[in-house]
Write a protein that holds these residues in place. Structure first.
Motif, PDB file in Angstrom:
ATOM      1  N   LYS A 146      -7.081  -7.448   9.413  1.00 20.01           N
ATOM      2  CA  LYS A 146      -7.696  -7.558   8.083  1.00 20.01           C
ATOM      3  C   LYS A 146      -9.220  -7.453   8.193  1.00 20.01           C
ATOM      4  CE  LYS A 146      -7.718 -10.322   3.898  1.00 20.01           C
ATOM      5  NZ  LYS A 146      -7.388 -11.571   3.249  1.00 20.01           N
ATOM      6  N   GLU A 201     -10.133  -3.753   9.136  1.00 16.25           N
ATOM      7  CA  GLU A 201      -9.937  -2.843   8.000  1.00 16.25           C
ATOM      8  C   GLU A 201     -10.970  -3.085   6.906  1.00 16.25           C
ATOM      9  OE1 GLU A 201      -5.766  -3.295   7.100  1.00 16.25           O
ATOM     10  OE2 GLU A 201      -5.203  -1.963   8.751  1.00 16.25           O
ATOM     11  N   SER A 202     -11.314  -4.335   6.656  1.00 14.64           N
ATOM     12  CA  SER A 202     -12.327  -4.642   5.640  1.00 14.64           C
ATOM     13  C   SER A 202     -13.694  -4.072   6.028  1.00 14.64           C
ATOM     14  CB  SER A 202     -12.441  -6.156   5.442  1.00 14.64           C
ATOM     15  OG  SER A 202     -11.236  -6.673   4.938  1.00 14.64           O
ATOM     16  N   ASN A 246     -17.362   0.638  12.284  1.00 12.72           N
ATOM     17  CA  ASN A 246     -18.000   1.479  11.263  1.00 12.72           C
ATOM     18  C   ASN A 246     -19.448   1.034  11.021  1.00 12.72           C
ATOM     19  OD1 ASN A 246     -18.112   3.587   9.451  1.00 12.72           O
ATOM     20  ND2 ASN A 246     -17.199   2.446   7.779  1.00 12.72           N
ATOM     21  N   SER A 250     -14.163  -1.515   8.212  1.00  9.89           N
ATOM     22  CA  SER A 250     -14.100  -0.049   8.293  1.00  9.89           C
ATOM     23  C   SER A 250     -14.094   0.598   6.907  1.00  9.89           C
ATOM     24  CB  SER A 250     -12.905   0.422   9.135  1.00  9.89           C
ATOM     25  OG  SER A 250     -11.699   0.063   8.530  1.00  9.89           O
ATOM     26  N   LYS A 251     -13.583  -0.119   5.915  1.00 11.88           N
ATOM     27  CA  LYS A 251     -13.588   0.412   4.539  1.00 11.88           C
ATOM     28  C   LYS A 251     -14.830  -0.035   3.761  1.00 11.88           C
ATOM     29  CE  LYS A 251      -8.599   0.767   4.315  1.00 11.88           C
ATOM     30  NZ  LYS A 251      -7.347   0.145   3.847  1.00 11.88           N
ATOM     31  N   LYS A 252     -15.759  -0.704   4.454  1.00  6.15           N
ATOM     32  CA  LYS A 252     -17.026  -1.164   3.879  1.00  6.15           C
ATOM     33  C   LYS A 252     -16.838  -2.166   2.739  1.00  6.15           C
ATOM     34  CE  LYS A 252     -19.415   3.048   5.185  1.00  6.15           C
ATOM     35  NZ  LYS A 252     -20.287   4.130   4.817  1.00  6.15           N
ATOM     36  N   LYS A 253     -15.728  -2.911   2.782  1.00  9.50           N
ATOM     37  CA  LYS A 253     -15.513  -3.958   1.781  1.00  9.50           C
ATOM     38  C   LYS A 253     -16.388  -5.168   2.070  1.00  9.50           C
ATOM     39  CE  LYS A 253     -10.780  -2.704   0.591  1.00  9.50           C
ATOM     40  NZ  LYS A 253      -9.356  -3.082   0.657  1.00  9.50           N
ATOM     41  N   ILE A 254     -16.664  -5.373   3.363  1.00  6.16           N
ATOM     42  CA  ILE A 254     -17.582  -6.429   3.785  1.00  6.16           C
ATOM     43  C   ILE A 254     -18.544  -5.826   4.810  1.00  6.16           C
ATOM     44  CG2 ILE A 254     -16.032  -8.369   3.310  1.00  6.16           C
ATOM     45  CD1 ILE A 254     -15.300  -8.426   6.275  1.00  6.16           C
ATOM     46  N   LYS A 255     -19.693  -6.498   5.014  1.00  5.47           N
ATOM     47  CA  LYS A 255     -20.708  -5.954   5.926  1.00  5.47           C
ATOM     48  C   LYS A 255     -20.824  -6.720   7.223  1.00  5.47           C
ATOM     49  CE  LYS A 255     -23.471  -3.728   2.413  1.00  5.47           C
ATOM     50  NZ  LYS A 255     -24.754  -3.593   1.775  1.00  5.47           N
TER      51      LYS A 255
END
Length: 196
Positions: free
Chosen positions: A35, A38-39, A7, A41-46
């Motif tokens: 993990k 998914e993190s 992403n 792809s969901k933009k939780k981390i860069k």
């Protein structure tokens, strides 16, 4: 070290533990890899790192996330313009998956022809390999794309392959290439930054 985009964010596969990394460090096991992906792809981390001291880090990673081989071209015409395609609201370069038993170079030529209608392609040299994660039938896959510098004397009409979701195929000079790269993928920008 391998830089895999998820992403548009980097997942860095490294054999050395990073010090003062901006991203989060994950181990080389299936749960940690998922993990990390998914993190990102969901933009939780860069940014994320996967650490494995082995020299076969890419093989270890692709044992957990199946790899798809692809090939494409950075094609220039006689005027020095570069061939772009437009798909999913982004400017991209023609590329696609290898057919069974097909060489990487032949796949690159075939995909450029199919996606754009350009003929008379000559492969000059291998350029670079890029990596990104995509989802297929609900499962993550690692796409490894081999890029080749190509040239052509083709002057016919470009034909975007609509069946592949390509809405435009265009030749672009330096100014339009620079503009297109602003609305492209990080992998494509890095390909141009590597000095093609």
């Amino acid at each position: 070290m391998y830089k895999v985009f998820v992403n548009e964010f980097p997942l860095i596969l490294t054999t050395k533990k990073p010090h003062n990394a901006n991203g989060i460090l994950f181990e080389m096991d299936a749960d940690s890899i998922l993990k990390a992906i998914e993190s990102l792809s969901k933009k939780k981390i860069k940014e994320a790192y996967i650490y494995d001291p082995s020299d076969t880090i890419l093989e270890h990673f692709s044992a957990k996330i199946p790899m798809v081989l692809a090939a494409g071209g950075v094609v220039k015409n006689k005027k020095g313009k570069i061939l772009f395609i437009y798909r999913n609201n982004k400017w991209d370069l023609p590329k696609g998956k290898l057919d069974k038993g097909e060489s990487i170079e032949n796949a690159a030529v075939r995909e450029v022809e199919e996606e754009t209608g350009v003929k008379n392609l000559v492969v000059d040299k291998y350029l670079h390999t890029t990596y990104h994660i995509f989802k297929h039938n609900g499962n993550f896959r690692l796409k490894q794309t081999y890029w080749f510098a190509m040239r052509t004397d083709f002057e016919g009409k470009l034909k975007a392959e609509k069946a592949e979701g390509i809405t435009k195929a265009k030749w672009k000079g330096p100014k339009k290439t620079k503009k297109a790269l602003k609305n492209s993928y990080q992998n494509i920008r890095e390909l141009f930054e590597s000095g093609i």
